[in-house]
Every structure is written in C-alpha cells, then in structure tokens.
Design a protein around this motif. Structure first.
Motif, PDB file in Angstrom:
ATOM      1  N   THR A 285      28.741  24.775  30.278  1.00  0.00           N
ATOM      2  CA  THR A 285      29.827  25.687  30.545  1.00  0.00           C
ATOM      3  C   THR A 285      29.311  26.713  31.541  1.00  0.00           C
ATOM      4  OG1 THR A 285      31.161  27.458  29.471  1.00  0.00           O
ATOM      5  CG2 THR A 285      29.236  26.726  28.325  1.00  0.00           C
ATOM      6  N   THR A 286      30.070  27.760  31.750  1.00  0.00           N
ATOM      7  CA  THR A 286      29.645  28.838  32.638  1.00  0.00           C
ATOM      8  C   THR A 286      29.687  30.128  31.831  1.00  0.00           C
ATOM      9  OG1 THR A 286      31.924  29.134  33.296  1.00  0.00           O
ATOM     10  CG2 THR A 286      30.563  27.754  34.712  1.00  0.00           C
ATOM     11  N   SER A 287      29.254  31.191  32.426  1.00  0.00           N
ATOM     12  CA  SER A 287      29.304  32.468  31.733  1.00  0.00           C
ATOM     13  C   SER A 287      29.535  33.550  32.774  1.00  0.00           C
ATOM     14  CB  SER A 287      27.983  32.694  31.007  1.00  0.00           C
ATOM     15  OG  SER A 287      28.046  33.898  30.297  1.00  0.00           O
ATOM     16  N   THR A 288      30.774  34.024  32.810  1.00  0.00           N
ATOM     17  CA  THR A 288      31.152  35.012  33.811  1.00  0.00           C
ATOM     18  C   THR A 288      31.764  36.209  33.104  1.00  0.00           C
ATOM     19  OG1 THR A 288      31.844  33.122  35.139  1.00  0.00           O
ATOM     20  CG2 THR A 288      32.410  35.292  35.985  1.00  0.00           C
ATOM     21  N   ARG A 289      31.255  37.392  33.398  1.00  0.00           N
ATOM     22  CA  ARG A 289      31.872  38.583  32.819  1.00  0.00           C
ATOM     23  C   ARG A 289      33.301  38.721  33.308  1.00  0.00           C
ATOM     24  NH1 ARG A 289      28.461  42.840  30.658  1.00  0.00           N
ATOM     25  NH2 ARG A 289      26.931  41.569  29.553  1.00  0.00           N
ATOM     26  N   VAL A 290      34.227  38.989  32.385  1.00  0.00           N
ATOM     27  CA  VAL A 290      35.595  39.292  32.803  1.00  0.00           C
ATOM     28  C   VAL A 290      36.019  40.586  32.124  1.00  0.00           C
ATOM     29  CG1 VAL A 290      36.416  36.975  33.386  1.00  0.00           C
ATOM     30  CG2 VAL A 290      36.481  37.715  31.013  1.00  0.00           C
ATOM     31  N   ASP A 291      36.944  41.285  32.773  1.00  0.00           N
ATOM     32  CA  ASP A 291      37.344  42.587  32.243  1.00  0.00           C
ATOM     33  C   ASP A 291      38.616  42.507  31.418  1.00  0.00           C
ATOM     34  OD1 ASP A 291      35.216  43.824  33.485  1.00  0.00           O
ATOM     35  OD2 ASP A 291      36.317  44.002  35.380  1.00  0.00           O
ATOM     36  N   ALA A 292      39.436  41.493  31.704  1.00  0.00           N
ATOM     37  CA  ALA A 292      40.718  41.428  31.020  1.00  0.00           C
ATOM     38  C   ALA A 292      40.911  40.041  30.450  1.00  0.00           C
ATOM     39  CB  ALA A 292      41.837  41.756  31.993  1.00  0.00           C
ATOM     40  N   LEU A 293      41.774  39.974  29.431  1.00  0.00           N
ATOM     41  CA  LEU A 293      41.952  38.695  28.733  1.00  0.00           C
ATOM     42  C   LEU A 293      43.228  37.972  29.141  1.00  0.00           C
ATOM     43  CD1 LEU A 293      40.948  39.889  25.181  1.00  0.00           C
ATOM     44  CD2 LEU A 293      39.623  38.487  26.765  1.00  0.00           C
ATOM     45  N   ASP A 294      44.032  38.610  29.973  1.00  0.00           N
ATOM     46  CA  ASP A 294      45.343  38.017  30.215  1.00  0.00           C
ATOM     47  C   ASP A 294      45.351  37.070  31.408  1.00  0.00           C
ATOM     48  OD1 ASP A 294      44.967  39.952  32.069  1.00  0.00           O
ATOM     49  OD2 ASP A 294      46.476  41.336  31.256  1.00  0.00           O
ATOM     50  N   ASP A 295      44.240  36.908  32.056  1.00  0.00           N
ATOM     51  CA  ASP A 295      44.254  36.055  33.244  1.00  0.00           C
ATOM     52  C   ASP A 295      43.031  35.146  33.257  1.00  0.00           C
ATOM     53  OD1 ASP A 295      45.170  35.020  35.588  1.00  0.00           O
ATOM     54  OD2 ASP A 295      44.130  36.499  36.828  1.00  0.00           O
ATOM     55  N   ILE A 296      42.870  34.418  32.185  1.00  0.00           N
ATOM     56  CA  ILE A 296      41.706  33.547  32.077  1.00  0.00           C
ATOM     57  C   ILE A 296      42.064  32.168  32.613  1.00  0.00           C
ATOM     58  CG2 ILE A 296      40.176  32.441  30.400  1.00  0.00           C
ATOM     59  CD1 ILE A 296      39.828  35.493  30.846  1.00  0.00           C
ATOM     60  N   HIS A 297      41.380  31.732  33.630  1.00  0.00           N
ATOM     61  CA  HIS A 297      41.642  30.384  34.133  1.00  0.00           C
ATOM     62  C   HIS A 297      40.395  29.855  34.826  1.00  0.00           C
ATOM     63  CE1 HIS A 297      42.261  32.946  37.642  1.00  0.00           C
ATOM     64  NE2 HIS A 297      41.930  31.904  38.351  1.00  0.00           N
ATOM     65  N   PRO A 298      40.206  28.554  34.804  1.00  0.00           N
ATOM     66  CA  PRO A 298      39.044  27.980  35.480  1.00  0.00           C
ATOM     67  C   PRO A 298      39.237  28.058  36.994  1.00  0.00           C
ATOM     68  CG  PRO A 298      40.210  26.321  34.136  1.00  0.00           C
ATOM     69  CD  PRO A 298      41.063  27.532  34.182  1.00  0.00           C
ATOM     70  N   THR A 299      38.187  28.374  37.712  1.00  0.00           N
ATOM     71  CA  THR A 299      38.286  28.420  39.168  1.00  0.00           C
ATOM     72  C   THR A 299      37.579  27.211  39.771  1.00  0.00           C
ATOM     73  OG1 THR A 299      36.196  29.596  39.415  1.00  0.00           O
ATOM     74  CG2 THR A 299      38.179  30.943  39.127  1.00  0.00           C
ATOM     75  N   THR A 300      37.837  26.978  41.032  1.00  0.00           N
ATOM     76  CA  THR A 300      37.163  25.872  41.707  1.00  0.00           C
ATOM     77  C   THR A 300      35.659  26.151  41.783  1.00  0.00           C
ATOM     78  OG1 THR A 300      37.707  26.911  43.808  1.00  0.00           O
ATOM     79  CG2 THR A 300      39.165  25.173  43.061  1.00  0.00           C
TER      80      THR A 300
ATOM     81  N   VAL B 278      37.206  32.518  26.285  1.00  0.00           N
ATOM     82  CA  VAL B 278      36.472  33.772  26.378  1.00  0.00           C
ATOM     83  C   VAL B 278      35.646  33.991  25.123  1.00  0.00           C
ATOM     84  CG1 VAL B 278      36.646  36.242  26.679  1.00  0.00           C
ATOM     85  CG2 VAL B 278      38.313  34.753  27.737  1.00  0.00           C
ATOM     86  N   ARG B 279      34.397  34.354  25.330  1.00  0.00           N
ATOM     87  CA  ARG B 279      33.546  34.725  24.209  1.00  0.00           C
ATOM     88  C   ARG B 279      33.519  36.242  24.134  1.00  0.00           C
ATOM     89  NH1 ARG B 279      30.486  31.960  28.061  1.00  0.00           N
ATOM     90  NH2 ARG B 279      30.105  29.770  27.573  1.00  0.00           N
ATOM     91  N   PRO B 280      33.729  36.765  22.945  1.00  0.00           N
ATOM     92  CA  PRO B 280      33.560  38.202  22.795  1.00  0.00           C
ATOM     93  C   PRO B 280      32.060  38.467  22.653  1.00  0.00           C
ATOM     94  CG  PRO B 280      34.241  37.234  20.712  1.00  0.00           C
ATOM     95  CD  PRO B 280      34.128  36.110  21.683  1.00  0.00           C
ATOM     96  N   LEU B 281      31.531  39.373  23.411  1.00  0.00           N
ATOM     97  CA  LEU B 281      30.112  39.681  23.294  1.00  0.00           C
ATOM     98  C   LEU B 281      29.983  41.095  22.775  1.00  0.00           C
ATOM     99  CD1 LEU B 281      28.837  38.141  26.628  1.00  0.00           C
ATOM    100  CD2 LEU B 281      28.803  37.112  24.365  1.00  0.00           C
ATOM    101  N   LEU B 282      29.288  41.209  21.661  1.00  0.00           N
ATOM    102  CA  LEU B 282      29.193  42.519  21.034  1.00  0.00           C
ATOM    103  C   LEU B 282      27.895  43.159  21.448  1.00  0.00           C
ATOM    104  CD1 LEU B 282      30.384  40.728  18.013  1.00  0.00           C
ATOM    105  CD2 LEU B 282      31.520  42.829  18.758  1.00  0.00           C
ATOM    106  N   GLY B 283      27.954  44.441  21.651  1.00  0.00           N
ATOM    107  CA  GLY B 283      26.728  45.133  22.012  1.00  0.00           C
ATOM    108  C   GLY B 283      26.899  45.854  23.317  1.00  0.00           C
TER     109      GLY B 283
END
Ligand SMILES: Cc1cc2nc3c(=O)[nH]c(=O)nc-3n(C[C@H](O)[C@H](O)[C@H](O)COP(=O)(O)OP(=O)(O)OC[C@H]3O[C@@H](n4cnc5c(N)ncnc54)[C@H](O)[C@@H]3O)c2cc1C
Ligand SMILES: Cc1cc2nc3c(=O)[nH]c(=O)nc-3n(C[C@H](O)[C@H](O)[C@H](O)COP(=O)(O)OP(=O)(O)OC[C@H]3O[C@@H](n4cnc5c(N)ncnc54)[C@H](O)[C@@H]3O)c2cc1C
Lengths: 442, 543
Positions: B268-283, B312-317
């Motif tokens: 998989t990949t791991s990219t920080r995102v700020d919002a949850l309403d626009d999650i989609h795979p990119t090219t 999306v994975r929630p990352l705590l900390g």
C-alpha cells in the motif's frame, strides 16, 4: 506468389469498424481497388442506430432536433472537431450512400430526414439519433406523436414484451422508468418458445430462432393474447439476423399492429446485422477482406510512396502493397491506440498522439462529469487532407489517411456522433485520397 | 413543542467497521443492550478498504514489538473462532537484491523475540511454489500470515449481535453529542433518508468511528491527537501468488501482495492527508505501488489492474512525526475522563487483525462503568456462520449456483458468477430487517461488480432483474446504476491504462454513447431553454 491472389491495391483500409467499413465502401464506390484488414470492431457492439450529431456542446448536454443545425453550431464553436471539418452536404451524401448500400444488402433504414429521431433504449432512456433501422422506426414514430405540439395527446397504447432469461432487458423496467413520459406503456413477459429450460438467453440465438417460421408463429401466438387494446408492440432486438425484414413484417402481420425493436446492451443483434450487411456490400463491390488478419507492420517506400503491409492472422502470413492507406483502427478498444502508464501511442506506426500531459489528467473523478474525459479527446491530428501528422507537424506520409474515432479533438460518446464521425470522415478522406491518386497517376 | 423522537439503550456504538461490529457482538454476548449507528454502511470506512491481511505480526517486529505480539496472538484466536472468514494461506517475507542485508539477518531474531514463528525457505523452493517471485530474490522466510474477509467478519458479528437484541441503524450519522456536566445525555443522529433527527439516550457511548473518531469526539468537546494517513491498494486482474507475499524490509510502499480469490491485492502507500472527505487513489499512488512491488514480483510490470481503492488509517500521537509509518499502529482506548466525561469512550487505531481485542478492551471499560460483571467470551466463542453474510467470498455464489442450477436462476454478474438467487437472498434479508436495499448495498455484500467489467454490464442486468421483481417503482433504478457504476469508477481511474482502459472505454460507449445516461443527470435538467441564438426551438429534450 500465386496468380490468383492479388497483392497490390489502390487502397488498403486498416480497420473494419464503422469507419473502416465506410472507407472501404466509398473506395469501391469510386472504382478504386481495395483491401480491407481487420475484424468487426465496435460495429459488433453497435445499436444499429446511426448517430450523426445529437449533443452539442457536450459539456452542457444540449440535445438537438436537427443534426444539421447542431453541425452548424459545432463548426462555429469547435472548428477543430473532425465533423466540423466536413461540409454538411458531403455528410448528407455520405449517409445516403452508406444507408442505400445497407438497404441493398437487406438491412433497411427509414428514409433519412433532416431531423434527429428519439428512440427508446432497453434501460428506459430516450436516445437521440439520426439513422433508424426500419425495424425500430415505429417506436420513433410513436414518440413523435407524443411530442407533437397540437394533437389531442392521448399517448398511443403500447405493449412492451420481454423474454424470461434475456437478462439485460426488462419490459417492466422501461414501462416503469418512462411512465411519466409515456403513460400508455404496459409490459408483459413470455417464455421464448423452444428455450423454456435455458436459464440465460442470448439475443443472437433468439434472433436466429425467429428466422424459422415455426418459432416465429409460436412467439406471435404467445404475444397475441396480451395485446388488449395496444396500438403497437415493442420487443428487444431479436427480430431475425439477415432476414430481419421478413421477420419484422411477419410480426406486424401476425399481431396486426406496428412492431418495433428496442436497442439493447451488447452482445448486439443489430451489430451482427450491420456486420453481415456490410460484408455483403463489400463482396458485391469487390473489396478484398482479410477478416481475421491484422496489420503487424506498415512501411512506405520513400521514393514511390507505395505502402507495404505485413499481415498476421493469415496462414503463412501475407504481404500486400497499396498506393494509399487508410488508418481506421479506432481507439483503445479498437486497438488503434495503445496506452501504458507513461502515455498513449498509435499502435502500428507509433504516430504522435495528441494527448493530455499526464495520466492524472486523463479521466475525471466523476464518471459522468459533463465535460467528459480528456483521454477521449486524445488521438491523431491531421492536416486538411486527413493525413496524420508526424512529430514535426507535417503529414507523416503523403498517402496515409486517418478516419473515424482514432482522430483527436472529438468525443463521440458524449456528442453522440459515432457513426457520423466514421461515415463523414471516411467520405471526406476518400475524396482527398482519390484526388491524390489521380494527381499522381496524371 | 413536540419533543423529537427518541431511543433508549444501555450502550450506543458510533461506527460500523470491524471494531464497532465486534463491540456490538461482544456486548450482546455479555447481555448488554446496544444500538450501533453507522453513517454509511457496514465496513464503509477503513474496514472495507484494506488488504484483508490477518497479520502474523512479522511486519512490525522491528518497529513496534507490542503491536507485533498483539497481531500474533489475535491472529491465532481469529483463526480458531472465525475460521469461515479466513483463508489460511501462509505468507512469505521476501528480500531482493539491494535490500538491507542487516535487516534480513536480524529479522528471524526480531521475530523470535516477539514470539513469532518464522522458517527460512530456500529461495529456489520458494520460487517453485510461488513462480511469480523475482529471480532476484535473495532471502525468503515463511510466516503464519493469512487472509481474512473483513466484510464477512463484520456482517456475521453484526448478525449475531442482532440475533441477541442489538439494533443497527445504517445510513444514520451522529451529528451531535449533548453534554450535561460529566455526562453525554443524548446523542443526536440524522438519517440519510431524511426526516427529523432522533435523540438516542444511552448510559454509555462508544466512539468507534475509526479515522472519524476525532470529529466525533469533538462533538462532545473532547480533543483527540490524531493525524490521518491514506493508503492505496490495487487489485490485479488475475491472481499472482497463492500466499501472502511481504517485502522483507522495514514497512514501506508497495510491499504486500495478498491473494483474494481469483485476484491479488497489492499495496500500500502512506500519505498524510488533512481531510477525510476527499479520499481517492491517485495515478501517482498507482505508479508508486507498481514500481515498488515489481521488484518482488516482476509480472506486475505488465499486469492488468482492474481497480484501485484507498482507505485512511487514523494515527494517534504526535502530528509532528515526519514519517506516518513510524507512528504506532497500536490501538488507543480513551476514557475521556480527563476531558470531564464519564460515559464516553473512544476506541480507534489498531488493525483489522486486532479488532476483537479492541472490542474486548472497550467492552470491559463500558461494562465496568455499567456495573456489568460478565466477562468477555469472544476469544473462545465461535462466530456463527450466516449464509447471507458470505456472498463476498470469491467463488461462493458460483458454487451455489452450479449446485442448485434452477432454470429460472440466471447469472447476472458473469465476471464473478453471481446469479439472481444471490441478489434475491441479499435483498430479501435486508428487507426483512426493515431496510430499503440499494444496488450499492448489494455491491458491499456480494461480488457483483468486482470483476473486470467493474459493474458496467452486471449493474444493467441486476437493475433489470430488480425492476422485474418490482423493487423499483420509479426511475430510481437508473440512478442506482449510476451510483453504483460511479462508485466503481472512482476505483478505476487511477489504473486505467492498457487492457483495462480499453474495457472502460467500452463501458463508456455503452453507458454514454448508447444509453446516454449522463444526459439524465443535472446537465440536462439545468440546461432548460437555452438563451443562445442558435437554439433549436423544436427540441424537446427528454428528462
Ligand atoms: C457499446 C457501443 C455502442 C455503440 N452505439 C452506437 C450508437 O448507438 N450509435 C452509433 O452511431 N454508433 C454506436 N457505436 C459505434 C461507434 O459509432 C463506433 O464504434 C465508433 O465510431 C468507432 O468506430 P471506428 O471504426 O473508428 O473504430 P472501431 O470500431 O474501434 O474499429 C477499429 C477497427 O480497427 C481494427 N484494427 C485495429 N488495429 C488493427 C491492426 N493492427 N490491423 C488490422 N486491424 C486493426 C479493429 O479490428 C477494428 O476493426 C457504438 C459502439 C459501441 C462500442
Ligand atoms: C490501506 C489500508 C490497508 C490496511 N490493511 C490492513 C491489513 O491488511 N490488515 C489489518 O489488520 N489492518 C489493516 N488496515 C487497518 C484496518 O483496516 C483498520 O484498522 C480497521 O479497519 C479499523 O476499523 P474501525 O472499525 O476501527 O474503523 P472504520 O472501519 O474506519 O469504521 C469507522 C466507521 O465509523 C463510521 N462513522 C464515522 N463517522 C460517523 C458518524 N458521525 N456517525 C456514524 N458513523 C460514523 C464510518 O462510516 C465507518 O464505517 C489497513 C488500513 C488501511 C487504510
């Protein structure tokens, strides 16, 4: 090389989709010797409806009742669109020629009008189109009556019939989705005679079965009691293959009301009919067909300009030469364009493809985004004579032409102009091609 | 003023992923009454957008030994109690030329220290068993990885919970937590179907909203320190390996290949995102995965992919940490007492593999607060198999269909061999539970639309079938085709090249070129009578 097998031609048409077929037909019409290479292409999926231009601008989804008015608007607003580069009178002639040839091969179309027609589809939408097969026209006529401005507007009572097991077609679905628009629709389902124990039915099998008188009569007998006061009957596209005209007439006679077919999801009976009719036309006009072959390599002699085509899929391979070549190889599903992660290329010669800068721009996030997907407007750009350009922006070869959906700057799926694009550009390119050949032979 | 409708229960669970549904089951088995509200559908969040890897723990041995040991223990438990949802494929860790030799050498030691079994496999033997492995493989270890069907797990957990009295409210979103002193007095929920908000009064509230847990807790004014990491996965057209294949290195991009019936999942990949309403795979995600995973499995370079999806994975900390993979993958149970609340708990983070344990810990807290003394039994009580919940299993519909081949039972989805009877069973079960099923619900509960056509053909057939059954009374069925196919589309656009692009083009030719479905939407409605002088006055556009 045997004497029987001719191997040099005036024109080689690569592709046997709508565009390749039209190009081969028009070449033969002009008395040019022609070889055509390729298998059925998109024709096999086609609905039988010949769209000219129904929607413009595609992003607004605006539908036109007159395709010629739409073409005029297109010419003003999108002059690079391939259809805008063909003059309307030629388009008209091209369509007439195409439809007349189909008619001679037994596939009859309603006379071409100045206007677009509306046709029911199997999912319950109304499609705007131009050329309508005779077997479908009663439905279009009924829709005209519905729309007519000053008739007393009692919608014609229409019975839609489907067959248990023909999974892509539910008469009830059409009647339900169009209930507001056409209140007189009712629906019924029958078992297709002779297929009672078969779980999945295929339209082509039913169409073939209906070419036998017995099955036909039994089917009509099953429908008749459901008629009630219906003034017309709609069916999925199963009314015969090559003998569609006869089967359709028998249904109308047997039921005593007009009968029409409703285009359905592929695999498509109208596509098979089109292909059959076009093949009849080709052989009648002496076009050599290599149906199972594909062009592996294409080269031009720099001095004479003559093309050499190496064919695969012919036992032992085959090499033919032609004075001119028409590239009608379609897009991605036709195989004319090839895409990998890095970009799009033309499949046979590697011609430059006009395309978006990166893959991220190929497709919109929303499938039905009104502006369409940029990748669908990618393709070959040509000069005024329909010759695809090389890297330097000049014609790649003096007598290489490109027609149909492989051309850039159009999105036939959104503009509803698939057949129109194929037929019109094939016509226009063939005119240029003939001029070139004559010019060259003096 | 009329007071809004209300519901009372002992425990309200927010979120219907693997954690929330496992919690509902855990509580129900302890005799506690609960209601689960889910804004979307079961497993609509991360639980439906992951690899389905039941981790042996070996992936985390170097970076997060505690998480590794949890995975190891939980994996063994789930293999015992939920065997029907698990395919015990086994897994390989594979290093290729250029990978860190140190890590390769230390790996078995790390595993031993965490109590995780590994066995070195001769590279040639491994390649004989998994021919897709690269000829540049230099080390292979075997571990107890397995694949798990998260849909089956959640649906069956929820089914058992419901059989014991738990209530499920799908398509219902929590929009407010009414706080009074140290208590949440009521939870305000809103149905997607419209209508008035409903107040749910619960003695205890558990926030199991996964990556949305932060948003939910904020409704009660309780802050949670959480960042988000998006992960993308690709689905191949054919299956590449029968085992799980992991890259033998510290967790990175594109290093897991999972068997999934007739396909493989790679990510998989791991990219920080700020919002949850626009999650989609990119090219770019897709390219990264293909390039990385190709090092282990060269056939991926020319493989046809049929789908991409992202979760999306929630990352705590600490949000400051640069690499989102170095933030703990362990879970957090927050009692919110520091936030001045005595009846709210948040359970989030963690993994699919540890969902049972997460539910146990949350249920323990809730029970302690409620004064319920019955202990957790989910580590030993088998999860009952429920036929309606197993249609997501690849090949199952097909087997049933072959067995009972009734002449009126036709195949609607030819790619995945799903017959009408499966559709009927799912729709009827949802209706029996008082729901209004949709095509999208069907997609989640079966394999319809999961093959190469990605719904292009089967959505049309399925809707025709449903119309014929009388499930739709208006044009609504067409909208469902669009919703369903549109959702499948979002999962396709990142992997559209080669053969799958040709397929997608054919689908557009059908849906737009022939049927004109795009003209039914907004475009046409909005168009109205055009003001342009080139208007075509005779035109009466169809609705
Ligand atoms: C689902 C569907 C529905 C449609 N519905 C309609 C409709 O309602 N109305 C309408 O007007 N039209 C419809 N069409 C048809 C559409 O108009 C045409 O398919 C489209 O215009 C493309 O035609 P084309 O000839 O350019 O390309 P294609 O049809 O793609 O043909 C390309 C041809 O090139 C050949 N080829 C490619 N590479 C080689 C090679 N190396 N050597 C030899 N041959 C090669 C292929 O075999 C094929 O024969 C529909 C098509 C589809 C797919
Ligand atoms: C790309 C990726 C790959 C992964 N691979 C694996 C793997 O192979 N193995 C593994 O063990 N773990 C894996 N994980 C981790 C695993 O998927 C998650 O840990 C697990 O699914 C979390 O489940 P959950 O129930 O806690 O959260 P979720 O599944 O996210 O559930 C939360 C639910 O809450 C609902 N919700 C949110 N807000 C509201 C509201 N206001 N009202 C009502 N409902 C609401 C959401 O709709 C959602 O359904 C992966 C994660 C990702 C992102």
């Amino acid at each position: 090389m045997t004497g029987e097998r001719r191997n040099s031609f005036d024109v080689a048409v690569i592709g046997a989709g709508m565009a390749g077929m039209a190009a081969a037909l028009f070449a033969a019409q002009r008395g040019l010797s022609c070889i055509q290479v390729g298998s059925g292409g998109g024709v096999l999926f086609a609905s039988g409806l010949l769209d000219l231009l129904a929607v413009h601008p595609a992003a607004e989804g605006r539908q036109w009742q007159s395709p010629f008015a739409a073409l005029a608007a297109l010419a003003r607003e999108q002059p690079d669109h391939p259809l805008a580069r063909v003059d309307p009178a030629s388009i008209r002639t091209a369509f007439e020629t195409f439809v007349t040839a189909l008619g001679e091969a037994g596939l009859a179309y309603a006379p071409l009008d100045e206007r677009n027609r509306k046709v029911l589809t199997s999912i319950g939408t109304l499609k705007t189109t131009f050329g309508v097969p005779l077997s479908m026209v009663a439905g279009a006529n009924a829709l005209d009556a519905l729309d007519a401005p000053n008739t007393p507007n009692t919608p014609p009572r229409c019975l839609l019939v489907d067959f248990r097991g023909l999974r892509e077609f539910s008469a009830r679905q059409i009647a339900t989705t169009l209930a507001d628009r056409w209140p007189g629709l009712c629906h019924g389902r029958i078992e297709f005679p002779g297929f009672e124990d078969v779980p999945e039915l295929y339209a082509a099998h039913l169409a073939r079965a209906l070419e036998t008188g017995e099955t036909r009569d039994r089917t009509i007998a099953l429908i008749r009691p459901m008629l009630g006061d219906a003034q017309l009957v709609g069916l999925p596209t199963v009314l015969g293959l090559g003998r569609c005209r006869e089967v359709h007439a028998a249904f109308e006679a047997g039921l005593g009301v007009p009968v029409f077919e409703i285009p359905t999801m592929p695999t498509s009976v109208p596509g098979l009919r089109l292909l059959g009719a076009l093949e009849t036309v080709m052989s009648a006009r002496g076009v050599r067909r290599r149906r199972l072959a594909s062009v592996r390599a294409l080269a031009f002699d720099a001095n004479t300009g003559t093309a050499t085509l190496d064919l695969d899929g012919v036992p032992g391979g085959e090499r033919v030469s032609a004075r001119a070549v028409v590239l009608a190889t379609g897009r991605f599903s036709g195989r004319g364009l090839t895409a990998d992660r890095g970009g799009v290329r033309e499949s046979i010669l590697g011609l430059p493809v006009h395309q978006p800068a990166s893959r991220e721009a190929w497709h919109q996030r929303d499938f039905l985004d009104p502006s369409g997907h940029a990748i669908n407007r990618a393709g070959l750009r040509t000069d005024d004579a329909w010759r695809p350009l090389d890297m330097s922006g000049k014609p790649a070869w003096p007598r290489l032409f490109a027609v149909g959906s492989i051309l850039a700057d159009q999105d036939w799926m959104r503009s509803k102009c698939g057949s129109g694009l194929a037929i019109a550009t094939a016509w226009a390119a063939m005119q240029q091609l003939a001029d070139q050949l004559h010019g060259n032979t003096g | 003023m009329i007071s809004p409708p209300r519901i009372q229960t002992q425990v309200l669970i927010i979120g219907g992923g693997v954690t929330g549904t496992a919690l509902a089951r855990d509580l129900a088995l302890r005799g506690v009454d609960c209601v689960l509200v889910e804004k979307d559908d079961i497993n609509a969040g991360a639980s439906g957008r992951n690899h389905g890897l039941l981790h042996s723990g070996a992936r985390y041995v170097a970076g997060d030994r505690e998480a590794a040991m949890e995975c190891c223990a939980e994996g063994e438990i789930l293999k015992r109690v939920a065997a029907q949802a698990i395919h015990d494929s086994g897994g390989y860790f594979v290093a290729v030329e250029g990978d860190d030799e140190r890590y390769i050498a230390d790996f078995p030691l790390y595993c031993a220290r965490a109590g995780i079994g590994t066995r070195a496999v001769d590279v040639a033997t491994a390649r004989a068993l998994e021919p897709a492995l690269s000829d540049r493989a230099i080390a292979v270890f075997e571990v107890a990885d397995a694949s798990i069907d998260p849909f089956q797990l959640s649906l069956e957990s929820m089914a058992q919970a419901r059989s014991l009295g738990a209530r499920l409210m799908r398509r219902t979103r929590v929009v407010g937590l009414e706080r009074e002193g140290r208590l949440i007095r009521a939870v305000r929920v809103r149905s997607m179907a419209g209508g008035e908000d409903v107040r749910i009064e619960a003695a205890q509230v558990v926030n199991a909203a996964g990556a949305w847990a932060r948003e939910v807790a904020l409704l009660a004014g309780a802050p949670i320190d959480m960042t988000y990491s998006q992960g993308t996965l690709l689905v191949t057209h054919t299956r590449l390996a029968s085992r799980v294949v992991n890259r033998l290195r510290r967790p990175g991009n594109g290093d897991i290949l999972m068997p999934g019936g007739t396909v493989s999942l790679v990510g998989t990949t791991s990219t920080r995102v700020d919002a949850l309403d626009d999650i989609h795979p990119t090219t770019a995600d897709a390219d990264l995965i293909v390039e990385e995973a190709t090092r282990m499995l060269p056939a991926l370079a020319t493989m046809r992919f049929i789908r991409a999806f992202a979760g999306v994975r929630p990352l705590l900390g600490s949000p400051g940490a640069a690499d989102s993979r170095s933030v703990s993958r362990g879970f957090a149970l927050i009692d919110h007492e520091d936030h001045g609340l005595d009846n709210l708990a948040t359970i989030t983070g963690g993994k699919l593999t540890t969902c049972r344990l997460m539910a146990e810990r949350a249920a323990d807290l809730v029970c302690r607060r409620l004064g319920v003394t019955r202990p957790c039994v989910t580590a030993t009580t088998p999860l009952p198999a429920v036929p309606e919940c197993e249609w997501t299993e690849p090949g199952r519909s097909a087997r049933e269909w072959m067995r009972s081949h009734a002449s009126d039972d036709t195949l609607l989805c030819e790619c995945e061999m799903v017959p009408g009877s499966t559709v009927d069973a799912i729709f009827d079960a949802l209706r029996a539970a008082g729901d209004t099923p949709t095509l999208t619900d069907l997609g989640l509960r079966s394999r319809v639309g999961k093959g190469p056509c990605q719904g292009g053909f089967c959505a049309v057939r399925t809707v025709a079938h449903l119309y014929q059954r009388g499930d739709f009374h208006t044009q609504h069925g067409l909208a469902e085709i669009l919703d369903f196919f549109g959702e499948r589309w979002r999962g396709q656009r990142a992997i559209l090249w080669g053969e799958q692009l040709a397929q997608a083009e054919l689908m557009e030719a059908l849906h737009c070129g022939l049927f004109g479905e795009e003209l039914r939407g907004e475009g046409l409605r909005r168009a109205g009578p055009p003001a342009a002088p080139n208007a075509d006055p005779a035109d009466k556009s169809s609705p």
